[in-house]
Structures are given as C-alpha cells and as structure tokens.
Design an enzyme around this catalytic site. Sequence first.
Site, PDB file in Angstrom:
ATOM      1  N   ARG A 138       0.851  -1.189   0.000  1.00 39.20           N
ATOM      2  CA  ARG A 138       0.000   0.000   0.000  1.00 39.20           C
ATOM      3  C   ARG A 138       0.885   1.237   0.000  1.00 39.20           C
ATOM      4  NH1 ARG A 138      -2.204   0.374   6.294  1.00 39.20           N
ATOM      5  NH2 ARG A 138      -0.139   0.395   7.236  1.00 39.20           N
ATOM      6  N   GLU A 198      -2.960   8.078   7.062  1.00 39.93           N
ATOM      7  CA  GLU A 198      -1.591   8.274   7.546  1.00 39.93           C
ATOM      8  C   GLU A 198      -0.650   8.733   6.420  1.00 39.93           C
ATOM      9  OE1 GLU A 198      -0.353   4.736   9.594  1.00 39.93           O
ATOM     10  OE2 GLU A 198      -1.352   5.353  11.424  1.00 39.93           O
ATOM     11  N   GLU A 241      -6.945   5.835  15.574  1.00 41.42           N
ATOM     12  CA  GLU A 241      -6.519   4.432  15.671  1.00 41.42           C
ATOM     13  C   GLU A 241      -5.673   4.253  16.910  1.00 41.42           C
ATOM     14  OE1 GLU A 241      -4.222   2.817  12.465  1.00 41.42           O
ATOM     15  OE2 GLU A 241      -5.366   3.922  10.958  1.00 41.42           O
ATOM     16  N   HIS A 279      -2.623  -8.717  13.709  1.00 43.10           N
ATOM     17  CA  HIS A 279      -2.830  -7.467  14.458  1.00 43.10           C
ATOM     18  C   HIS A 279      -4.121  -7.609  15.261  1.00 43.10           C
ATOM     19  CE1 HIS A 279      -3.350  -3.188  15.251  1.00 43.10           C
ATOM     20  NE2 HIS A 279      -2.207  -2.917  14.658  1.00 43.10           N
TER      21      HIS A 279
HETATM   22  C1  GLA Z   1      -1.560   2.166  10.802  1.00 41.88           C
HETATM   23  C2  GLA Z   1      -2.537   2.134   9.651  1.00 41.88           C
HETATM   24  C3  GLA Z   1      -3.545   1.038   9.748  1.00 41.88           C
HETATM   25  C4  GLA Z   1      -2.894  -0.229  10.225  1.00 41.88           C
HETATM   26  C5  GLA Z   1      -2.259   0.036  11.556  1.00 41.88           C
HETATM   27  C6  GLA Z   1      -1.644  -1.200  12.177  1.00 41.88           C
HETATM   28  O1  GLA Z   1      -1.921   2.977  11.824  1.00 41.88           O
HETATM   29  O2  GLA Z   1      -3.213   3.354   9.494  1.00 41.88           O
HETATM   30  O3  GLA Z   1      -4.110   0.849   8.466  1.00 41.88           O
HETATM   31  O4  GLA Z   1      -1.933  -0.625   9.306  1.00 41.88           O
HETATM   32  O5  GLA Z   1      -1.213   0.951  11.376  1.00 41.88           O
HETATM   33  O6  GLA Z   1      -1.060  -0.913  13.422  1.00 41.88           O
END
Ligand code: GLA
Length: 686
Positions: A130, A169, A327, A378
């Site tokens: 990604r 992000e 998050e 995760h």
């Molecule tokens: C980031 C991403 C999420 C995921 C988390 C895993 O914060 O934004 O999509 O990959 O990490 O910790």
Amino acid sequence: MGRDHDPPTALLRRRPVSAKRTLSVPGIAYGGDYNPEQWLEEVWAEDMRLMREAGVTMVSVGIFSWALLEPSEGSYDFSRMDRLLGLLHENGIAADLATPTAAPPAWFFRAHPEALPVDRDGRTLSYGSRQTFCPSSPAYRTAALRIAGALAERYADHPAVAMWHIHNEYGCHNAQCYCDTSAESFRRWLRARYGDDLAALNHAWGTTFWSQWYYDWDEILPPRATGAVPNPTHQLDWRRFCSDELLSLCTAEREVLAAAAPDIPATTNFMVMQNFDALDYWRWAPELDVVSNDHYLMSADPASEIDVAMSGDLVRSLAGGPWLLMEHSTGAVNWQPVNRAKRPGELRRNALAHVAHGADGIAYFQWRASKAGAEQWHSAMLPHSGTDSRIWRDVVRLGADLKALAEVRGSTGTAEVAVVWDWNARWALELPSQPSAELRFQDLVRSWYEPLWREGVAVDFVRPDADLSPYRLVLVPSLYLVDDEGTANLTGFAERGGTLAIGFHSGAVDENAHVRLGGYPGAFRQALGVRSDELFPLLPGEQVPLSGGGTALLWSERVRLEGAEAVTSYEDGPLKGVPAVTRHSYGEGTTWYLATHPDPATLASLLTRIRTEAGVAPVRTAPEGVEVVRRRGSSADYLFVIDHTGRGAEVTVADGAVELLTGKPVPGTVTVAPGEVAVVREPRER
Ligand code: GLA
C-alpha cells in the site's frame, strides 16, 4: 510535465477557524476502522449486532477499498458501499467515509508505471502493498481526485456520512520519493521559496562549500545517494518540501470533498509519535476541520503510558482543543520485532488516558481481526477468538465508559507549562555530520516530559513563535534550529517575567541551518547569560559527575558565565569546574540553561525546582504513577485519575464531586482501585 496545484506559500494561508466544520456524532465517538470487504456479507449482520452491543457510534470505512470501488479507470462499483452505508445508517452508526487513496489498485500502476516511487538509492519500488506511489505524480493526483470526487458526489447527502477520512496516515510509507518527477516538483517548490532567485538559494544552502554552486535550477536534484554527506540545507529544504507536497495532496482532496459536501467535516489521521517525523503537523493541523491521530504502544517502552500522555498533549496542542483518536490497538500490533499484548486493564487505561488528554473520540485499528492479508496478526476490537475473550469484554466495557463520559466532550486542557516542539528543529538536529549522532529529538523531549508527567504537571506543546502569554513556564528541551522570530518570542517571554528553560545545543543554527556565530548556544546566549566556546559531546555510556550530585550524560560544553550563576558544575574530566546548569535573571524573568543531559533523577529534581520557582503546581497531589489530568468544561472540571501503579489510590476532590463512570457522588475523596480509572466531575464556580 507541469502540474497544476497551489505553490507552497499558498499552504501557509490559514483557513479561518470559523470555517471549520464540527463532527455531528454526539458525546465521545467510539469505533474503529471497519473493513467489511474482507468478509462475506453474511458476517456484516453480526458486525452490526456486536457494534451495537459494544456501543460503537462511528466507524471508518472504505480506507483500502479503491480496487473494489473502481475496478477499472473511471468505472465504478458502488453497490457494496451503498449496502454498507445503508446498513450502518439503519443501525444508528455513523460513517467516517474514507477516500481510498492510500492504496491505488494494480491497474493504475500498470497504466502509470511512472507513478511508482523511487528510493534514495534509485530503486523503483513495486506495487503489491500500500501507499507505494510518488507524491508528486500527476497521474496519481488525477486518479486520487477522481475517486475522491466520485465518492463525494455519490455520498455527499447520505445520512450515514458524518465525516471524510482523507487518505490514511499520509507519508507513512512514501514520504520521500527521489524520482525525476519529484525532482521537478522540488525545484518548483524551491523557486517559490526563494522567489525565483537562484543566488538566494545558493546563499541559503551555502553552496560555495564543496563546489556545489548551482547555475541552473535544473541542476538541483533531490538529495539522492551520493558519495559523501549531502548539503545540510539541501536536505532540510527537502524535508520541508516532502511535507508540503503531501499536504498539497491532502488539501486538494479536501477541496474536492468540500465542493460536493460543504457541511461535512474532513480529517486525516496524523501519527505524532512512533518516531514518525515526515510531516510538519503545525502546517497540517490548521488545514483540517477535525484533527485526528493514531497512536500505538512501542513494546520496548517501559513506560508507554507516558508516551500516550505526551502524544495526547501534542495532538491537543496541534488541534487547539479536542481531537479524535482515530486508531490505536486493543492488544498487540504486528509490525514490531516482538508484539506485546496489553496487560490487564491497559486497554481501558490507554483509551481513557487519550480522553483525559483531550480526545473526544476513541477508535481502533480495526473492528474485526483479519484472517488474511498483511495484518492478520494485528489485534482488533473483535479478536480471532470471538466474543469469548478478554479483549471483547474490555471493548464492551469501554463502550459503556465512553457513553458515561458524554458531557466531557468539548472540554479542554489547563496547562501553565508550554514545551516547545518543532519539526524543523527535529529534522535539522538529526541530519548527518552533527557533533553527536546520539541526539534524538523525540527522546530529548520525552526525557523532560517524563518527570513532569510523574509529578502530574499539565503541559501544552507550542511552536517557537506561539503566543506564550497563557504560560508561566516555557521549556525548550531541544531546539537546535530557530529563526529570529522564534528566538525573540521565546526570550521576550522571559524578559517580560516568564521562566524559560533551554536544553543544550539549542539555538545553534538559523532557519537555513547556518551556525549562529560568536559562541554557543547562539540564539539564546544573551538571554541565558552564558557563552560556550567549544562543544564536548560525551560518548555513549560516558558519565561525568556533577557537583550537586548526579551525572552528566550525552553532552557537555565549555560554558563561561556572562551574568548567569552556576547551579551545578562538572566534577571531573576536561571540563572540571565548568558550569553544567546555569540560572540567570533576565529582564523581569528567569532563564535556565541545561548545558548537559543530567541523569533522569537529577533532571527530575532540577525541573521540580524550576517549575516550583515559576509557581507551577501539579494538577492534584497524587502518588507517583497515578496520573491525574484535568479537562475544563464550561461549568465543571473533569478530573481523570488513572492508576498505573497497580496499587490503587485515593485522591482529594471537591465536595460536590461525582464519579462519572459509576455515577456515584465522591464528596472530598475519590478511591481508584488497582489499575483502574475514575473520572470525576468537579463543579466549578462560574
Ligand atoms: C496504521 C494504519 C492502519 C494499520 C495500523 C496497524 O496505523 O493506518 O491501516 O496498518 O497501522 O497498526
């Protein structure tokens, strides 16, 4: 290859605060990233039932859905998203609808291989994970704005959509692309920064050194891998450019969304900790309606509750008020060498600590743990093991807690201490060829923040040029680079009666990373009443005893007093007898210089002395490790008491106090059970 977007200077224009839209989801929003495309639709009904059971009020959807939403260029399949948003709405759950632009589909890269990023060593990366795109790619920009526009058109009036989640992000994996297109864009950014004056750039970069003088803009490249150390100002401007370049993508998406849906607020999730340093969030925050952040615990951190607090304080300061935790994790992540699960009660303590530090919403990555894909290990709100699990029980309990805290929404912090945080100074400090490669900005700030946290002293973070009038004490743990405006602002604060404490190797260079001549610490010499003529960084593990007890680590310098008094001096080594910490009466105020990095206990007692002399008290007296944080509402204060000691605690509260999580009156004293949390409403005289 021209590209049509705002020049960097336009990004400096701040959107008026009145133009900011607010989130309509009531109370403290609760939820997580919801990726139901990973599951058969039969599962969705169970998701809805369990979300309601947990008290979920908002989920982020569509973050990684580009390949399903746009199966080929310009042709869309919104059927799944239609059903999903309909289902969420029927169940009273709001959608934070994402633009899926963090993960372009494979077809896009087959059509536009030039949009793949190139690393510093000249390797072109492949698609297959990604965020593997070049931020300067015109093809990417066009495709991203097209899918954002299509989503906005279709869902602008959908009753489930409460917020836009722009991208994901920014810069997490692709903050720096070194391709030729990025080089062109960098040159355009430089031309805007230096007013099309190549000589100005040459002077700013000091290019007479090593025969680097540029005669043509086209000679300028990104700081690609080269034989020796690249020019420091070149590298610094590159970091500034890379942050602005991604910001221009974010604001372009924001404009497309706002054109179709003028009333829906927009956010993008920041990452202020985890040693992520790609973006200057002081420039980003004003561009968003809602500031949100992602925070993850680092397994190796022995006191990650302090990282949670520091992150929350920094995000609240960026937002200028409440923010959203977009998050975090219910348990282990999957991207550290060993991924630690949370200890009993830690999920609740972490989430409520984020609320204590200003979050008006709590969300996780992710709702349901994946069984396939890169993040299958995760944690999630609904773990692989299902509802018969500690995590699920904690998730349900937290939902009830957040519901009970609805009235806390909108309340803000009450700090009298400001800590300066600056990404330009961070980038410059961590450039190669410094006096010491051991200096890490985030670690230095954390080392000053930590004793304040242990004492329960409330802290805001500020830019060097911020309005400092609300504060009694300004701390500058590390500010290697500072411009004249920041210098005047900080020293003026002390001159007018404030207390200013500055860490070593600050004020060393100006905004172009040119050394401030005449002695160290350049910009602050006069205000601190000291002058150093030579730096003596210490080797890893080297310790020098200090006269008042304790030891000096990391750094020393030959300080001469020019008005200041010595608080402690070196007792040994080449600087024996030289001051290590100084104090100076400056104007109406006081300045302190910490010309070394004292060991943690010595630093803690120094900071206690500094803040006591400045008249700053803890929020409330509590045993060390019992975190007490206050949020101030219009008619009440909310006191969060979080026991990190595992022993429980009693804390004094106002007579008319009520504990909100239990709904019980707690006149005079609140008792917190081991590892638990209390949130106390204390009525406040208007
Ligand atoms: C980031 C991403 C999420 C995921 C988390 C895993 O914060 O934004 O999509 O990959 O990490 O910790």
